[in-house]
Design an enzyme around this catalytic site. Sequence first.
Site, short mmCIF file in Angstrom:
data_model
loop_
_atom_site.label_atom_id
_atom_site.label_comp_id
_atom_site.label_asym_id
_atom_site.label_seq_id
_atom_site.Cartn_x
_atom_site.Cartn_y
_atom_site.Cartn_z
N THR A 101 -24.01 33.24 45.46
CA THR A 101 -24.11 34.65 45.56
C THR A 101 -22.75 35.11 46.34
O THR A 101 -21.62 34.98 46.46
CB THR A 101 -25.10 35.25 45.46
OG1 THR A 101 -25.91 34.73 46.67
CG2 THR A 101 -26.01 35.02 44.26
N LYS B 40 -28.26 26.82 46.87
CA LYS B 40 -27.60 27.98 47.25
C LYS B 40 -28.25 28.82 48.31
O LYS B 40 -29.66 28.74 48.14
CB LYS B 40 -27.10 28.79 45.97
CG LYS B 40 -28.26 29.59 45.29
CD LYS B 40 -28.67 30.58 45.89
CE LYS B 40 -27.75 31.75 46.17
NZ LYS B 40 -28.46 33.06 46.67
N THR C 97 -33.60 33.91 50.00
CA THR C 97 -32.97 33.63 48.78
C THR C 97 -32.13 32.44 48.59
O THR C 97 -31.08 32.16 48.94
CB THR C 97 -32.12 34.91 48.42
OG1 THR C 97 -32.68 36.13 48.57
CG2 THR C 97 -31.40 34.91 46.87
N GLU D 244 -24.72 34.65 55.79
CA GLU D 244 -23.68 35.65 55.64
C GLU D 244 -23.19 36.25 56.98
O GLU D 244 -23.72 36.62 57.97
CB GLU D 244 -24.32 36.72 55.01
CG GLU D 244 -24.93 36.53 53.73
CD GLU D 244 -25.71 37.53 52.96
OE1 GLU D 244 -25.90 37.57 51.52
OE2 GLU D 244 -26.55 38.27 53.60
N ASN E 260 -23.88 43.05 53.29
CA ASN E 260 -25.16 43.64 52.93
C ASN E 260 -25.32 45.14 52.86
O ASN E 260 -26.22 45.76 52.34
CB ASN E 260 -26.22 43.22 53.83
CG ASN E 260 -26.68 41.59 53.44
OD1 ASN E 260 -27.16 41.61 52.77
ND2 ASN E 260 -26.21 40.81 54.48
N SER F 212 -23.06 46.57 44.81
CA SER F 212 -21.77 46.87 44.34
C SER F 212 -20.87 46.04 44.53
O SER F 212 -19.63 46.04 44.01
CB SER F 212 -21.18 48.23 44.90
OG SER F 212 -21.06 48.26 46.55
#
Length: 407
Positions: free
Chosen positions: A153, A179, A190, A276, A402, A407
């Site tokens: 992702t 992942k 996640t 991230e 984040n 979107s």
Amino acid sequence: MKIIDGGVTSAKGFEAASAAAGIKYQGRTDMAMIYSKKPCKTAGAFTTNLVKAAPVIWDKTVVESGVKSHVVVVNSGIANACTGEKGLRYCSETAKKAAEVMGVDANGVLIGSTGVIGMQMPMDKVTAGIEKLADTKQATREAGHLAAKAIMTTDTKEKEIAVTIEIGGKTVTVGGMAKGSGMIHPNMCTMLSYITTDAAITKKALVKALKADVKDTYNMISVDGDTSTNDTVLVLANGMAKNPKIHCGTAEYQLFLEALHFVNETLAKKMAGDGEGATALFEVKIVGAKSKKQAKVLAKSVVCSNLTKTAIAGHDANWGRILCAMGYSGENFEQDKVDLFFESAAGKIQLIKDGVGLDFDEEKATMILSEPEVTAIADLKEGNEQATAWGCDLTHGYIDINADYRS
């Protein structure tokens, strides 16, 4: 143990595939399949979040039922979490479609999803994707690599590893892909991790090995302190190495556990380092502890500290934040005994001796903290136990990703 260039297709009898189904993303693959020619014994570990995604509930049922599995179907983009009864129906429909095209038992089909919470699955795209996966599955290294890319992702890189060991004169392979980049926190994350092995092993030994190892690998990583709804680790063993069957408590079990641990730890570290917006893997080692629990709690507390993570991002040897995080962890330790070091490929430097800050070379410290992998080592000098946790630095990039994730 030998490290090899590989992933989920490295073990005998395993194939993989990837497909662009258009579930959420455009212009990239977003579905993957793992297939075993022989039925697999399975073991799993799942999120501790009370809010569990439908695939987590589905997989937990499959693993605990004892039904053997041939197929894992994974999608990225939509998590199939907080989707009510429809979500479980999506899992059933996915399993039935995979069973139909692959000629396997639907009750043994395992499912993984990752992405946005709350969105409903476009089942027409999912079923079409399964047909593509079934048509293109291969046992090649490239097929495994592309499957690892398809489940990403916000990950910036695919995460794979494989090793071989010798058991009873037979070569046994353990490989995996994972992942995970955000919504990562100890107690499973996640994150999705799929481990394949051709080892002949009892179901009891497989379950025991994974349960024991998760505590020191996936449950020792953190990116942002958020425990996800979708965390899943699955191990599939098809027995095609034809080694003497591995049982609990044997030397062969210990050898298998060491290989599984290396694969799990490697994938866990890859996830932590690819947090991230991150620019560095941040490792925290607590040594000289009086108990394993004390070491684990302290390591987790430091690796989860936002103030420490921002200091790592700024290459600032602000050691007070580390000692502070240890202090509010809930574990007792003798402050006046603590020694603290920073270490990386650029060298090692001591910042605290017996709980008191030292005069140190700031320039050298900055150089050490500027490496892509940085370790903080705290020696409590209270005992012989130790633990390691992994995280990453915290940058503006985390907010950028984040703030508009949907979107």
